[in-house]
Structure formats: structure tokens, C-alpha cells
Design a protein around this motif. Structure first.
Motif, PDB file in Angstrom:
ATOM      1  N   ASN A 188      45.493  38.818  16.152  1.00 53.70           N
ATOM      2  CA  ASN A 188      45.861  39.493  17.343  1.00 53.70           C
ATOM      3  C   ASN A 188      46.023  38.114  18.075  1.00 53.70           C
ATOM      4  O   ASN A 188      46.343  38.176  19.352  1.00 53.70           O
ATOM      5  CB  ASN A 188      44.357  39.820  18.201  1.00 53.70           C
ATOM      6  CG  ASN A 188      43.677  40.893  17.607  1.00 53.70           C
ATOM      7  OD1 ASN A 188      44.538  42.561  17.257  1.00 53.70           O
ATOM      8  ND2 ASN A 188      42.516  41.077  17.587  1.00 53.70           N
ATOM      9  N   GLU A 189      47.247  37.518  17.068  1.00 56.99           N
ATOM     10  CA  GLU A 189      48.079  36.468  17.927  1.00 56.99           C
ATOM     11  C   GLU A 189      48.812  36.666  19.419  1.00 56.99           C
ATOM     12  O   GLU A 189      49.213  36.012  20.116  1.00 56.99           O
ATOM     13  CB  GLU A 189      48.972  35.440  16.776  1.00 56.99           C
ATOM     14  CG  GLU A 189      49.339  34.918  17.550  1.00 56.99           C
ATOM     15  CD  GLU A 189      50.362  33.663  16.420  1.00 56.99           C
ATOM     16  OE1 GLU A 189      51.796  33.303  16.694  1.00 56.99           O
ATOM     17  OE2 GLU A 189      50.165  34.265  14.759  1.00 56.99           O
ATOM     18  N   VAL A 190      49.434  38.029  19.277  1.00 55.25           N
ATOM     19  CA  VAL A 190      50.811  38.155  20.509  1.00 55.25           C
ATOM     20  C   VAL A 190      49.234  38.192  21.377  1.00 55.25           C
ATOM     21  O   VAL A 190      49.695  37.821  22.337  1.00 55.25           O
ATOM     22  CB  VAL A 190      51.419  39.468  20.557  1.00 55.25           C
ATOM     23  CG1 VAL A 190      51.468  40.445  21.582  1.00 55.25           C
ATOM     24  CG2 VAL A 190      52.055  39.644  19.012  1.00 55.25           C
ATOM     25  N   HIS A 219      46.578  36.852  21.866  1.00 49.18           N
ATOM     26  CA  HIS A 219      46.142  35.840  21.912  1.00 49.18           C
ATOM     27  C   HIS A 219      46.658  35.012  23.220  1.00 49.18           C
ATOM     28  O   HIS A 219      46.117  34.175  24.383  1.00 49.18           O
ATOM     29  CB  HIS A 219      45.866  34.808  21.152  1.00 49.18           C
ATOM     30  CG  HIS A 219      43.730  35.388  20.208  1.00 49.18           C
ATOM     31  ND1 HIS A 219      42.939  34.670  20.892  1.00 49.18           N
ATOM     32  CD2 HIS A 219      44.188  35.729  19.329  1.00 49.18           C
ATOM     33  CE1 HIS A 219      42.044  35.848  19.774  1.00 49.18           C
ATOM     34  NE2 HIS A 219      42.740  35.887  18.842  1.00 49.18           N
ATOM     35  N   GLU A 220      48.355  34.697  22.835  1.00 47.64           N
ATOM     36  CA  GLU A 220      49.164  34.533  22.962  1.00 47.64           C
ATOM     37  C   GLU A 220      49.315  35.463  24.872  1.00 47.64           C
ATOM     38  O   GLU A 220      49.416  34.476  26.329  1.00 47.64           O
ATOM     39  CB  GLU A 220      50.196  34.612  22.516  1.00 47.64           C
ATOM     40  CG  GLU A 220      51.550  33.786  24.072  1.00 47.64           C
ATOM     41  CD  GLU A 220      53.504  34.011  22.913  1.00 47.64           C
ATOM     42  OE1 GLU A 220      54.129  33.662  23.103  1.00 47.64           O
ATOM     43  OE2 GLU A 220      52.920  34.392  21.345  1.00 47.64           O
ATOM     44  N   ILE A 221      49.027  36.920  25.200  1.00 53.27           N
ATOM     45  CA  ILE A 221      48.879  36.808  25.956  1.00 53.27           C
ATOM     46  C   ILE A 221      48.141  37.056  27.041  1.00 53.27           C
ATOM     47  O   ILE A 221      48.387  36.433  28.447  1.00 53.27           O
ATOM     48  CB  ILE A 221      48.811  38.799  26.214  1.00 53.27           C
ATOM     49  CG1 ILE A 221      50.787  39.036  25.716  1.00 53.27           C
ATOM     50  CG2 ILE A 221      48.988  38.890  27.491  1.00 53.27           C
ATOM     51  CD1 ILE A 221      50.539  40.415  25.397  1.00 53.27           C
ATOM     52  N   ALA A 222      46.798  36.691  26.354  1.00 52.65           N
ATOM     53  CA  ALA A 222      45.584  36.168  27.233  1.00 52.65           C
ATOM     54  C   ALA A 222      45.443  34.583  28.091  1.00 52.65           C
ATOM     55  O   ALA A 222      45.318  34.781  28.936  1.00 52.65           O
ATOM     56  CB  ALA A 222      44.548  36.543  26.494  1.00 52.65           C
ATOM     57  N   ASP A 223      46.170  33.783  26.543  1.00 49.68           N
ATOM     58  CA  ASP A 223      46.620  32.442  27.116  1.00 49.68           C
ATOM     59  C   ASP A 223      47.350  32.567  28.452  1.00 49.68           C
ATOM     60  O   ASP A 223      46.928  32.377  29.623  1.00 49.68           O
ATOM     61  CB  ASP A 223      46.820  31.906  26.445  1.00 49.68           C
ATOM     62  CG  ASP A 223      46.197  31.480  25.207  1.00 49.68           C
ATOM     63  OD1 ASP A 223      44.836  31.789  25.762  1.00 49.68           O
ATOM     64  OD2 ASP A 223      46.042  31.413  24.384  1.00 49.68           O
ATOM     65  N   ALA A 224      48.993  33.470  28.904  1.00 50.05           N
ATOM     66  CA  ALA A 224      49.659  33.264  29.833  1.00 50.05           C
ATOM     67  C   ALA A 224      48.822  33.634  30.877  1.00 50.05           C
ATOM     68  O   ALA A 224      49.320  33.815  32.142  1.00 50.05           O
ATOM     69  CB  ALA A 224      50.525  33.542  29.435  1.00 50.05           C
TER      70      ALA A 224
END
Length: 147
Positions: A3-5, A7-12
């Protein structure tokens, strides 16, 4: 990473949704807007523009503060002539917070400032990328977990 994408969206999103990020943005947008308009009252004005007339209790979850906090901010906005209180036709004990004509004008200016701020942040993006981002973000909010 699984789920890398995601996680990236969640961080942003975490950065965008931080209270300090919102407060700083609201402070910049409201600078020089006059009596009663600041980073504390901005969410109430913005929410009323989105939702229409609401009681302080109904508006509280929309802006993320309790009813008494909304009431205090509404009192400042009322003193500045940006909102008024009207009897709630569904509950005569309650009052609705309603934007005045001047309040709608202030909200329009704040939205213009916000759009300009966003476009300034995207000015270095290649042509078409900002429009694609706007479309995808709209889709995400319409179809995703925020719908």
C-alpha cells in the motif's frame, strides 16, 4: 512496501489536515480583511458559505470546535456585520447563523485569495498537471473515504 501509494497519500493528507497548517493558511488568507476576520473566525465563515444557515450546535462538527467556541466566534462576526442570527423555523428556541451580504462578499474575497494562493503553489508545475491534479483530487473526495 504494501500500500505504498496509500501511505504516501495518507502522509500528504496528514500534513494538509494538521491544525498548524490550517491555522497558518487561514492567518495568511485573512490578513488585512478587517474587523472580526482572522484565523479563528475563518472556519465559521467558510463553513456557513458551504452549508448555508446553521445553528452553532450544528456548525460545531463542521468546523471542529465545540458549540461554545462557534458561538464566541459568531459573536465577533456578528459584531463586524458579517453574520446575523435568525430564529430557527424548526426550533424557535434556537438561532441560525446566517451570512450577511457583507459576509458573502468577504467569503468571496477569501476564496479568491485561497485560489490565488493555491495557483501560486502550483506555478512551477508543467502545463496541464495542475488541472489533472484538481480533477483527480475532486474525484478522490467525491468517490473516496470523504464522500
Amino acid at each position: 512496501m504494501e500500500n505504498e501509494v496509500g501511505h504516501e497519500i495518507a502522509d500528504a493528507l496528514g500534513i494538509l489536515l494538521r491544525r498548524t497548517t490550517r491555522t497558518q493558511l487561514h492567518r495568511q488568507l485573512t490578513e488585512g480583511m478587517g474587523e472580526g476576520v482572522d484565523e479563528q473566525t475563518y472556519p465559521v465563515l467558510s463553513a456557513l458559505a458551504r452549508t448555508g444557515p446553521r445553528s452553532a450546535a450544528d456548525l460545531a462538527p463542521e468546523v471542529g470546535i465545540d458549540r461554545s467556541g462557534v458561538t464566541r466566534r459568531a459573536s465577533r462576526l456578528e459584531a463586524a456585520g458579517l453574520i446575523r442570527r435568525e430564529a430557527d423555523p424548526a426550533d424557535r428556541r434556537a438561532h441560525l447563523l446566517v451570512l450577511t451580504e457583507e459576509g458573502r462578499s468577504v467569503v468571496a474575497e477569501l476564496r479568491t485569495r485561497l485560489a490565488a494562493h493555491i495557483m501560486g503553489s502550483l506555478s512551477g508545475w508543467p502545463p496541464g498537471e495542475a488541472a489533472k491534479f484538481a480533477h483527480q483530487l475532486r474525484r478522490f473526495t467525491a468517490e473516496g473515504p470523504f464522500a
